[in-house]
Scaffold this motif. Structure first.
Motif, PDB file in Angstrom:
ATOM      1  N   SER A   1      -1.287  -6.012   2.163  1.00 52.04           N
ATOM      2  CA  SER A   1      -0.380  -6.535   1.132  1.00 52.04           C
ATOM      3  C   SER A   1       0.384  -7.747   1.651  1.00 52.04           C
ATOM      4  O   SER A   1       0.494  -8.777   0.970  1.00 52.04           O
ATOM      5  N   HIS A   2       0.926  -7.612   2.849  1.00 52.02           N
ATOM      6  CA  HIS A   2       1.734  -8.684   3.432  1.00 52.02           C
ATOM      7  C   HIS A   2       0.879  -9.916   3.712  1.00 52.02           C
ATOM      8  O   HIS A   2       1.327 -11.052   3.486  1.00 52.02           O
TER       9      HIS A   2
ATOM     10  N   GLU B   1       0.416 -11.720   0.506  1.00 54.48           N
ATOM     11  CA  GLU B   1       1.640 -12.420   0.129  1.00 54.48           C
ATOM     12  C   GLU B   1       1.837 -13.690   0.951  1.00 54.48           C
ATOM     13  O   GLU B   1       2.139 -14.762   0.409  1.00 54.48           O
TER      14      GLU B   1
ATOM     15  N   THR C   1      -0.522 -16.328  -0.125  1.00 57.63           N
ATOM     16  CA  THR C   1      -0.119 -16.924  -1.398  1.00 57.63           C
ATOM     17  C   THR C   1       0.911 -18.021  -1.189  1.00 57.63           C
ATOM     18  O   THR C   1       0.834 -19.109  -1.771  1.00 57.63           O
ATOM     19  N   ARG C   2       1.897 -17.738  -0.335  1.00 58.66           N
ATOM     20  CA  ARG C   2       2.928 -18.742  -0.073  1.00 58.66           C
ATOM     21  C   ARG C   2       2.327 -19.970   0.636  1.00 58.66           C
ATOM     22  O   ARG C   2       2.678 -21.111   0.328  1.00 58.66           O
TER      23      ARG C   2
ATOM     24  N   ILE D   1       2.591 -14.062  -8.085  1.00 59.21           N
ATOM     25  CA  ILE D   1       1.841 -12.825  -7.866  1.00 59.21           C
ATOM     26  C   ILE D   1       2.114 -11.879  -9.037  1.00 59.21           C
ATOM     27  O   ILE D   1       3.248 -11.431  -9.234  1.00 59.21           O
TER      28      ILE D   1
ATOM     29  N   ASP E   1       2.886  -9.033 -11.314  1.00 57.79           N
ATOM     30  CA  ASP E   1       3.637  -7.822 -10.984  1.00 57.79           C
ATOM     31  C   ASP E   1       2.925  -6.562 -11.501  1.00 57.79           C
ATOM     32  O   ASP E   1       2.447  -6.532 -12.635  1.00 57.79           O
TER      33      ASP E   1
ATOM     34  N   ASN F   1      -0.251  -6.425  -3.961  1.00 56.91           N
ATOM     35  CA  ASN F   1      -0.620  -7.766  -3.518  1.00 56.91           C
ATOM     36  C   ASN F   1       0.513  -8.497  -2.809  1.00 56.91           C
ATOM     37  O   ASN F   1       0.412  -9.693  -2.539  1.00 56.91           O
ATOM     38  N   GLU F   2       1.578  -7.768  -2.499  1.00 53.90           N
ATOM     39  CA  GLU F   2       2.695  -8.301  -1.717  1.00 53.90           C
ATOM     40  C   GLU F   2       3.456  -7.120  -1.128  1.00 53.90           C
ATOM     41  O   GLU F   2       3.321  -5.989  -1.595  1.00 53.90           O
TER      42      GLU F   2
ATOM     43  N   PRO G   1      -6.339 -10.073  -5.325  1.00 55.74           N
ATOM     44  CA  PRO G   1      -5.178 -10.861  -5.733  1.00 55.74           C
ATOM     45  C   PRO G   1      -5.326 -11.371  -7.165  1.00 55.74           C
ATOM     46  O   PRO G   1      -6.421 -11.737  -7.609  1.00 55.74           O
TER      47      PRO G   1
END
Length: 264
Positions: free
Chosen positions: A156-157, A160, A163-164, A176, A178, A197-198, A217
């Motif tokens: 998950s991390h 995330e 993504t950033r 992302i 929700d 996903n985060e 994702p």
């Protein structure tokens, strides 16, 4: 005396079972390739559904989605602002510039493959092309955390963080979606655990050699928030912004992550 709580682990498949899962996953990959090859302006999402079902059945497999909790199609076909779970329909006609997500599953010898691919019809608007490239990149970066000894939320991390990073790399805002994410998979399409996903790393069950997750994702250009259509399936962004969804079924192995749904 203090007792340490035994750490929960994600169920593991044997090497032979992983091979069987990949055989199912390769059927999914062929169905996705066939759908993408047929997708052009004027084609309906129901046409694509029929192509996917025929490809799956010709391989001796059965569509995993058809009838699943009442779903009426062999694929989920989600266009533009629809994130996931779009029902294939004769009145959804593809046009130039559409961004189409096809999610597909197949069952072969009792094992399930599950994968999603988002692609454009003709030439996409630049921001939609970048969104799609970014989402694919996030999947491929995030699945690198699918390694024995990691925890569920390490994946998950990783998604995330990717993504950033992708916001800077591709130059578009990424949100992302929700409440939606990946899942365990094996003899059933949805097995425990749910994969967000985060999230913070180092939490949740431990990934073992042979653990399998469907990693997927889902990103939009405008919002994390969605609404479900009146058909009780289709999920759309509340602001109408385009979204992209990429998914692979992935196993953790001693040699690193193994994609069980290759498209070749």
């Amino acid at each position: 005396m203090a007792f340490r709580k035994k750490s929960k682990k994600i169920a593991a498949k044997t090497p032979a079972e992983l091979d069987a899962m990949q055989a199912a996953g390769e059927v999914v990959g062929r169905a996705l390739q066939a759908v993408k090859a047929a997708a052009e302006p004027g084609v309906t999402t129901l046409d694509l559904d029929e192509i996917a079902e025929a490809t799956i059945r010709e391989a001796g497999a059965t569509p995993a989605f058809l009838g699943y909790q009442g779903f009426p199609g062999s694929i989920c076909s989600s266009v533009n602002d629809m994130v996931v779970h779009g029902i294939p329909a004769a009145d959804v006609v593809l046009k130039e510039g559409d961004l189409v997500s096809i999610d597909c599953g197949a069952i072969l010898d009792g094992w399930v493959g599950d994968s999603a691919w988002t692609f454009g019809i003709g030439e996409l608007a630049r921001e939609h092309e970048l969104l799609n490239q970014a989402t694919e990149w996030v999947l491929m970066e995030g699945l690198k955390a699918m390694r024995p000894g990691n925890h569920l939320t390490d994946v998950s991390h990783a998604l995330e963080l990717a993504t950033r990073k992708a916001e800077d790399k591709f130059g578009v805002p990424l949100h992302i979606i929700d409440g939606y994410g990946g899942h365990g998979i094996g003899r059933s399409m949805h097995e425990d655990p749910f994969l967000a996903n985060e999230g913070r790393p180092g939490r949740g069950p431990v990934i073992q050699e042979g653990s399998v997750l469907a990693i997927e994702p889902m990103l939009s250009l405008g919002t994390i928030d969605t609404a479900v259509l009146d058909d009780d399936w289709g999920v759309v962004t509340v602001d109408g912004s385009y979204s992209s969804h990429w998914e692979h079924t992935v196993a953790a192995t001693a040699g690193g992550p193994r994609i069980l749904t290759p498209r070749r």
